[in-house]
Design an enzyme around this catalytic site. Sequence first.
Site, PDB file in Angstrom:
ATOM      1  N   ASP A  24      14.039  -2.985   5.289  1.00 11.53           N
ATOM      2  CA  ASP A  24      15.129  -2.220   5.681  1.00 11.53           C
ATOM      3  C   ASP A  24      15.850  -2.421   6.906  1.00 11.53           C
ATOM      4  OD1 ASP A  24      14.179  -1.118   3.278  1.00 11.53           O
ATOM      5  OD2 ASP A  24      13.628   1.018   4.039  1.00 11.53           O
ATOM      6  N   GLY A 143       6.977   4.712   8.091  1.00 11.21           N
ATOM      7  CA  GLY A 143       7.655   5.139   6.805  1.00 11.21           C
ATOM      8  C   GLY A 143       7.477   3.739   5.578  1.00 11.21           C
ATOM      9  N   CYS A 144       8.761   3.206   5.996  1.00 13.89           N
ATOM     10  CA  CYS A 144       8.818   2.080   4.888  1.00 13.89           C
ATOM     11  C   CYS A 144       7.889   0.802   5.073  1.00 13.89           C
ATOM     12  CB  CYS A 144      10.236   1.816   4.711  1.00 13.89           C
ATOM     13  SG  CYS A 144      11.101   3.055   3.948  1.00 13.89           S
ATOM     14  N   VAL A 145       7.823   0.469   6.483  1.00 16.39           N
ATOM     15  CA  VAL A 145       6.952  -0.579   6.659  1.00 16.39           C
ATOM     16  C   VAL A 145       5.411  -0.284   6.133  1.00 16.39           C
ATOM     17  CG1 VAL A 145       5.924  -1.876   8.834  1.00 16.39           C
ATOM     18  CG2 VAL A 145       8.182  -1.606   8.616  1.00 16.39           C
ATOM     19  N   THR A 148       4.927  -0.410   2.654  1.00 14.55           N
ATOM     20  CA  THR A 148       5.230  -2.050   1.959  1.00 14.55           C
ATOM     21  C   THR A 148       3.829  -2.459   2.361  1.00 14.55           C
ATOM     22  OG1 THR A 148       7.699  -1.626   2.160  1.00 14.55           O
ATOM     23  CG2 THR A 148       6.308  -3.921   1.978  1.00 14.55           C
TER      24      THR A 148
END
Length: 202
Positions: A24, A143-145, A148
């Site tokens: 992202d 969040g997204c890290v 993943t």
Amino acid sequence: MLQPGDLATGTVPFGHRPALIVVDMSYGFTSVESPLGGAFDSQVDAMAQLASCFRQRGWPIYFSTVVYHDEHTSSVFRQHLPVLNMLRPDTHWVQIDQRLAVQPHEVIVEKTVPSAFFNTGLAELLAAAAVDSVVIGGLTTSGCVRATVVDALQYNFPTWVIPETCGERNLQAHAANLHDMAAKYAEVVALPQALARLAALK
């Protein structure tokens, strides 16, 4: 570094054909003009260094970006964080930051939830490219890290997280999540050490 209450961790051998997953680093997150973004110039610069290393070795790079094509996809996530609704396909915000110089052969996967693996086909792409380990960084750390990284582990990939490439608006959350990832899911490797270790791979 282990802290009281942490379990002892073992050594996980890294592979010989890693992939870089850039989470992202679209303008929606790298721009201070975005309500989702922050002052992440140093993280983008660090990621550019890492991407250069991968390109020199001919290793694959995958970029993720959050895109919503309709009003219904991931509705609970978007109700919880309404600002996500700005990430529409016709906007500048979903484009990968040009400082990362995405190459024509490099893959951009669209996602609608935190993990770059969920419903994106990323795991299948990694398998098709004979990838045996992954290096992950991006936005945001908690969040997204993190999501993943957890999924990378669940797909059984040895995983490195490069802290200089990870950004977070809440610095306490940044530190806590790097610690938690190192304690449970991945190896957190500083950028200079990562570049040296990658250069030494045969």
